[in-house]
Enzyme design. Structure first.
Site, PDB file in Angstrom:
ATOM      1  CE  LYS A 167      -0.386  -0.276   5.030  1.00 54.45           C
ATOM      2  NZ  LYS A 167      -1.195  -0.772   6.163  1.00 54.45           N
TER       3      LYS A 167
ATOM      4  CE1 TYR B 180      12.522  32.525   2.100  1.00 58.39           C
ATOM      5  CE2 TYR B 180      12.294  30.139   2.331  1.00 58.39           C
ATOM      6  CZ  TYR B 180      12.224  31.289   1.560  1.00 58.39           C
ATOM      7  OH  TYR B 180      11.854  31.188   0.246  1.00 58.39           O
TER       8      TYR B 180
HETATM    9  C1  LIG Z   1      -0.416  -1.658   6.882  1.00 62.77           C
HETATM   10  C2  LIG Z   1      -0.993  -2.941   7.337  1.00 62.77           C
HETATM   11  C3  LIG Z   1      -0.179  -4.064   7.538  1.00 62.77           C
HETATM   12  C4  LIG Z   1       1.341  -3.995   7.481  1.00 62.77           C
HETATM   13  O1  LIG Z   1       1.857  -3.590   8.723  1.00 62.77           O
HETATM   14  P1  LIG Z   1       3.441  -3.587   8.995  1.00 62.77           P
HETATM   15  O2  LIG Z   1       3.560  -3.153  10.398  1.00 62.77           O
HETATM   16  O3  LIG Z   1       4.012  -2.595   8.028  1.00 62.77           O
HETATM   17  O4  LIG Z   1       3.941  -4.956   8.745  1.00 62.77           O
HETATM   18  C5  LIG Z   1      -0.790  -5.274   7.817  1.00 62.77           C
HETATM   19  N1  LIG Z   1      -2.132  -5.357   7.918  1.00 62.77           N
HETATM   20  C6  LIG Z   1      -2.951  -4.295   7.764  1.00 62.77           C
HETATM   21  C7  LIG Z   1      -4.426  -4.461   7.894  1.00 62.77           C
HETATM   22  C8  LIG Z   1      -2.406  -3.055   7.476  1.00 62.77           C
HETATM   23  O5  LIG Z   1      -3.214  -1.990   7.347  1.00 62.77           O
END
Ligand SMILES: *Cc1c(COP(=O)(O)O)cnc(C)c1O
Length: 392
Positions: free
Chosen positions: A38, A271
């Site tokens: 993702k 700045y």
């Molecule tokens: C993002 C996510 C993961 C991955 O988590 P990590 O800590 O990066 O391994 C697993 N399951 C769900 C539902 C997530 O949203």
């Protein structure tokens, strides 16, 4: 070429990625590894990460949205793509047409899935039966049905001719060490109870998955069929409580000096002229700013970058597209390589170092590297993939 008009790039080391995947695969075996891609693969490039993982035999991928899933399918990534959030109604049909696996936690959505599936079948786009995973809330309280509702939802699916391919949930404190142990075990027990109750009505989802990286590493009993791992794949631990040795950060962030001048003691840069120099110094400008994901707070926290193998601090306020760094007496020239994240000589700056300075976590640092920063893919054996090097 438009993307290459300034010397700033994120280097993604596929050999480090392969190493992490094999470490994680071994750790969670015999469960399978589902690689979470993702948010553009935590900023690393979702399709490139998935393709490399696929070559290593990974056949499950998790994304947050239908768009992210379609990106993988259109790139011809083989394997099952699990969308972790329910889509808006209008996107269900397309999701099914692309053979994405949908996570379901509302009866209304399931009804829509069935209707979309029937519409597709009538249009003789002969899609196979929809792939759905029911999400149950065991204690994260973000998404998911209650234990009772899980049974109702599963019955509704069966009565509609849809088989429940998976049951999932998500752990809230698996990364919290001893403090999280009791609660995590309780989540596992709740998950077990739902699995058992589904079995009493003869529903046995073939894919059970509960664990993220932390859960998969620290709780063998949470591994089930799939461990959904994101952060570990990219080379970082979910927290300091998690013991898994040998992961290697996959992403580096590099640039080159665009301008240099010598300033006198008492002069200041950027700045607000906020930090007068204690002594005369070489000040180098580097074309990265907060719009690229280098947060302004990093100056206030005294964050350093690497140049000529030395750690040197940011010299003044971070601007939108540029920073100035204080090289002291280290004489640098235009074109000199600057490492913002990664290794140079004996020194390393990690996303964890930034995260600690910013009071956040490596996840946020990695996903904050802006889309306008080009991703360059290298293999460890390559001598770096500096796309801007001019060989003289
Ligand atoms: C993002 C996510 C993961 C991955 O988590 P990590 O800590 O990066 O391994 C697993 N399951 C769900 C539902 C997530 O949203």
């Amino acid at each position: 070429m438009a993307y290459r008009s300034r010397a700033l790039w994120a280097e993604v080391d596929l050999s480090a990625l392969r190493h992490n995947i094999s470490v994680l695969k071994r750790t969670v075996y015999p469960a399978q590894l589902a690689v979470v891609v993702k948010a553009n693969g935590y900023g690393h490039g979702a399709t490139q990460i998935a393709r490399q993982a696929s070559e290593l035999g990974v056949s499950f991928f998790c994304v947050a949205t239908v768009e992210e899933g379609i990106e993988l399918k259109d790139a011809d990534i083989k394997g099952e793509v699990i969308v972790l959030m329910e889509p808006e109604r209008e996107y269900i049909e397309e999701a099914l047409a692309k053979d994405l696996t949908l996570t379901i936690y509302n009866a209304r959505t399931l009804v829509e899935v069935v209707a979309s599936w029937q519409r597709l079948a009538r249009g003789s786009k002969s899609t196979s039966s929809p792939k759905i995973h029911i999400k149950v809330d065991t204690g994260m309280h973000r998404l998911g049905v209650s234990e009772e509702e899980a049974l109702e939802l599963a019955r509704l699916a069966r009565d509609s001719g849809v088989s429940v391919g998976g049951l999932s949930s998500h752990l809230a404190v698996a990364d919290a060490g001893e403090l999280g142990r009791g609660y995590t075990l309780e989540q596992i027990a709740r998950f077990e109870r739902v699995v058992a109750r589904l079995a009493t009505i003869n529903i046995r989802p073939s894919l059970l998955h509960l664990a993220n990286t932390a859960g998969g590493v620290a709780y063998p009993s949470a591994r089930y069929d799939l461990v959904r791992s994101g952060i570990g794949v990219y080379g970082y631990l979910p927290s300091q409580e998690i013991n898994l040795v040998g992961l290697r950060p996959v992403m580096s962030l590099k640039s080159r000096v665009s301008f240099v001048r010598r300033l006198k003691a008492g002069e200041a840069v950027s700045y607000g002229l906020r930090r007068p120099l204690a002594s005369a110094s070489f000040i180098a400008t580097v074309p990265i700013g907060y719009a690229d994901g280098l947060r302004r707070t990093l100056f206030d926290r005294g964050q350093e970058v690497l140049i000529k193998g030395e750690r040197v601090p940011i010299a003044g306020t971070v601007t939108m597209d540029q920073i100035m760094i204080d090289c002291g007496d280290v004489e640098v020239a235009q074109g000199e390589e600057v490492v913002l994240l990664g290794r140079q000589g004996a020194n390393v700056v990690t996303a964890l170092e930034w995260a600690e300075a910013l009071e956040t976590i490596p996840y946020e640092v990695l996903t904050s590297i802006a889309a306008r920063v080009p991703r360059i893919y290298i293999d460890g054996s390559d001598k770096g993939a500096d796309p801007y090097r001019v060989d003289l």
